[in-house]
Design a protein around this motif. Structure first.
Motif, PDB file in Angstrom:
ATOM      1  N   GLU A  58       5.765  -7.819   4.167  1.00  0.00           N
ATOM      2  CA  GLU A  58       4.635  -8.125   3.288  1.00  0.00           C
ATOM      3  C   GLU A  58       3.346  -7.524   3.843  1.00  0.00           C
ATOM      4  O   GLU A  58       2.521  -7.002   3.085  1.00  0.00           O
ATOM      5  CB  GLU A  58       4.492  -9.635   3.107  1.00  0.00           C
ATOM      6  CG  GLU A  58       5.575 -10.226   2.223  1.00  0.00           C
ATOM      7  CD  GLU A  58       5.542 -11.745   2.157  1.00  0.00           C
ATOM      8  OE1 GLU A  58       4.795 -12.368   2.958  1.00  0.00           O
ATOM      9  OE2 GLU A  58       6.245 -12.306   1.306  1.00  0.00           O
ATOM     10  N   LEU A  59       3.163  -7.572   5.146  1.00  0.00           N
ATOM     11  CA  LEU A  59       1.989  -6.968   5.770  1.00  0.00           C
ATOM     12  C   LEU A  59       1.996  -5.453   5.569  1.00  0.00           C
ATOM     13  O   LEU A  59       0.970  -4.855   5.224  1.00  0.00           O
ATOM     14  CB  LEU A  59       1.938  -7.316   7.255  1.00  0.00           C
ATOM     15  CG  LEU A  59       0.772  -6.725   8.047  1.00  0.00           C
ATOM     16  CD1 LEU A  59      -0.552  -7.240   7.513  1.00  0.00           C
ATOM     17  CD2 LEU A  59       0.921  -7.064   9.521  1.00  0.00           C
ATOM     18  N   GLN A  63      -0.698  -3.082   3.465  1.00  0.00           N
ATOM     19  CA  GLN A  63      -1.338  -1.900   4.027  1.00  0.00           C
ATOM     20  C   GLN A  63      -1.105  -0.683   3.139  1.00  0.00           C
ATOM     21  O   GLN A  63      -2.016   0.117   2.910  1.00  0.00           O
ATOM     22  CB  GLN A  63      -0.824  -1.640   5.439  1.00  0.00           C
ATOM     23  CG  GLN A  63      -1.305  -2.658   6.445  1.00  0.00           C
ATOM     24  CD  GLN A  63      -0.647  -2.494   7.803  1.00  0.00           C
ATOM     25  OE1 GLN A  63       0.394  -1.849   7.937  1.00  0.00           O
ATOM     26  NE2 GLN A  63      -1.251  -3.080   8.818  1.00  0.00           N
ATOM     27  N   VAL A  64       0.102  -0.538   2.616  1.00  0.00           N
ATOM     28  CA  VAL A  64       0.405   0.585   1.728  1.00  0.00           C
ATOM     29  C   VAL A  64      -0.424   0.485   0.457  1.00  0.00           C
ATOM     30  O   VAL A  64      -0.970   1.482  -0.027  1.00  0.00           O
ATOM     31  CB  VAL A  64       1.917   0.645   1.409  1.00  0.00           C
ATOM     32  CG1 VAL A  64       2.201   1.602   0.273  1.00  0.00           C
ATOM     33  CG2 VAL A  64       2.698   1.049   2.645  1.00  0.00           C
ATOM     34  N   ARG A  65      -0.536  -0.723  -0.097  1.00  0.00           N
ATOM     35  CA  ARG A  65      -1.355  -0.900  -1.303  1.00  0.00           C
ATOM     36  C   ARG A  65      -2.808  -0.553  -1.024  1.00  0.00           C
ATOM     37  O   ARG A  65      -3.486   0.040  -1.861  1.00  0.00           O
ATOM     38  CB  ARG A  65      -1.236  -2.329  -1.809  1.00  0.00           C
ATOM     39  CG  ARG A  65       0.057  -2.583  -2.521  1.00  0.00           C
ATOM     40  CD  ARG A  65       0.111  -3.965  -3.110  1.00  0.00           C
ATOM     41  NE  ARG A  65       1.325  -4.122  -3.894  1.00  0.00           N
ATOM     42  CZ  ARG A  65       1.924  -5.270  -4.080  1.00  0.00           C
ATOM     43  NH1 ARG A  65       1.433  -6.375  -3.568  1.00  0.00           N
ATOM     44  NH2 ARG A  65       3.027  -5.325  -4.797  1.00  0.00           N
ATOM     45  N   GLY A  66      -3.319  -0.929   0.145  1.00  0.00           N
ATOM     46  CA  GLY A  66      -4.691  -0.571   0.514  1.00  0.00           C
ATOM     47  C   GLY A  66      -4.871   0.928   0.628  1.00  0.00           C
ATOM     48  O   GLY A  66      -5.865   1.487   0.143  1.00  0.00           O
ATOM     49  N   ASP A  67      -3.907   1.588   1.253  1.00  0.00           N
ATOM     50  CA  ASP A  67      -3.973   3.045   1.367  1.00  0.00           C
ATOM     51  C   ASP A  67      -3.877   3.703   0.001  1.00  0.00           C
ATOM     52  O   ASP A  67      -4.576   4.672  -0.283  1.00  0.00           O
ATOM     53  CB  ASP A  67      -2.848   3.571   2.270  1.00  0.00           C
ATOM     54  CG  ASP A  67      -3.019   3.165   3.717  1.00  0.00           C
ATOM     55  OD1 ASP A  67      -4.133   2.743   4.098  1.00  0.00           O
ATOM     56  OD2 ASP A  67      -2.034   3.256   4.476  1.00  0.00           O
ATOM     57  N   LEU A  68      -3.017   3.187  -0.850  1.00  0.00           N
ATOM     58  CA  LEU A  68      -2.831   3.765  -2.181  1.00  0.00           C
ATOM     59  C   LEU A  68      -4.080   3.624  -3.027  1.00  0.00           C
ATOM     60  O   LEU A  68      -4.417   4.522  -3.798  1.00  0.00           O
ATOM     61  CB  LEU A  68      -1.637   3.096  -2.882  1.00  0.00           C
ATOM     62  CG  LEU A  68      -1.251   3.651  -4.240  1.00  0.00           C
ATOM     63  CD1 LEU A  68      -0.848   5.114  -4.119  1.00  0.00           C
ATOM     64  CD2 LEU A  68      -0.107   2.858  -4.834  1.00  0.00           C
ATOM     65  N   SER A  69      -4.813   2.520  -2.879  1.00  0.00           N
ATOM     66  CA  SER A  69      -6.021   2.342  -3.684  1.00  0.00           C
ATOM     67  C   SER A  69      -7.086   3.365  -3.306  1.00  0.00           C
ATOM     68  O   SER A  69      -7.954   3.673  -4.110  1.00  0.00           O
ATOM     69  CB  SER A  69      -6.571   0.920  -3.525  1.00  0.00           C
ATOM     70  OG  SER A  69      -7.135   0.741  -2.245  1.00  0.00           O
ATOM     71  N   GLN A  70      -7.009   3.905  -2.088  1.00  0.00           N
ATOM     72  CA  GLN A  70      -7.975   4.906  -1.651  1.00  0.00           C
ATOM     73  C   GLN A  70      -7.501   6.332  -1.904  1.00  0.00           C
ATOM     74  O   GLN A  70      -8.235   7.286  -1.652  1.00  0.00           O
ATOM     75  CB  GLN A  70      -8.288   4.723  -0.172  1.00  0.00           C
ATOM     76  CG  GLN A  70      -8.991   3.421   0.117  1.00  0.00           C
ATOM     77  CD  GLN A  70      -9.238   3.220   1.602  1.00  0.00           C
ATOM     78  OE1 GLN A  70      -8.764   3.989   2.432  1.00  0.00           O
ATOM     79  NE2 GLN A  70      -9.981   2.186   1.930  1.00  0.00           N
TER      80      GLN A  70
END
Length: 148
Positions: A58-59, A63-70
């Motif tokens: 889940e962590l 992190q992947v979702r955060g990177d993808l949003s950028q």
């Protein structure tokens, strides 16, 4: 009929020998399992319990979702005629932005004798400099996902 005490002694001794054999076999099997587990761990097999693995996954997903949003993943291109005497819509404005609306707009103006290319930075869905109508249309299309 009562059993002879010496017979009971022999039965108890026999059961003790059988129990000792079962214990020895169980101990041997445990050693085999332990060696196998040690080899798996040395080879890199996961050793964390399922709950910890789930939390780690889940962590990592967060992190992947955060990177993808950028990631600059919203793209739109608007083609147009920059000059009335030229056809073919050779000029274009392309907007490339992330989920927060940060990115850039690139415009290329094509004329008969030359082409000029411009880049404008976008922060929060808007530029520090004035955008042309075509650049604004490309930016809006990239942010909404639809081309007008």
């Amino acid at each position: 009929m009562p059993l002879d005490p010496s017979l009971l002694g022999w039965i108890a001794s026999g059961l003790a020998v059988v129990a000792a054999l079962v214990a020895a076999l169980a101990w041997q099997r445990l050693r085999v399992v332990d060696r196998t587990l040690t080899r798996l761990v040395e080879a890199g097999a996961p050793t964390t319990p399922e709950a910890e693995r789930l939390e780690a996954m889940e962590l990592a997903l967060a992190q992947v979702r955060g990177d993808l949003s950028q990631a600059l993943r919203h793209v739109a291109v608007v083609r147009f005629d920059a000059f009335g005497d030229m056809g073919g819509r050779m000029s274009f404005s392309a907007a490339i932005v992330d989920d927060d609306g940060d990115g850039l707009v690139i415009s290329s103006i094509h004329a008969r004798g030359e082409s000029r290319t411009y880049a404008k930075g976008i922060v929060g869905g808007d530029a520090e400099v004035v955008l042309t109508p075509e650049e604004r249309a490309a930016l809006d299309a990239a942010r909404t996902g639809s081309v007008e």
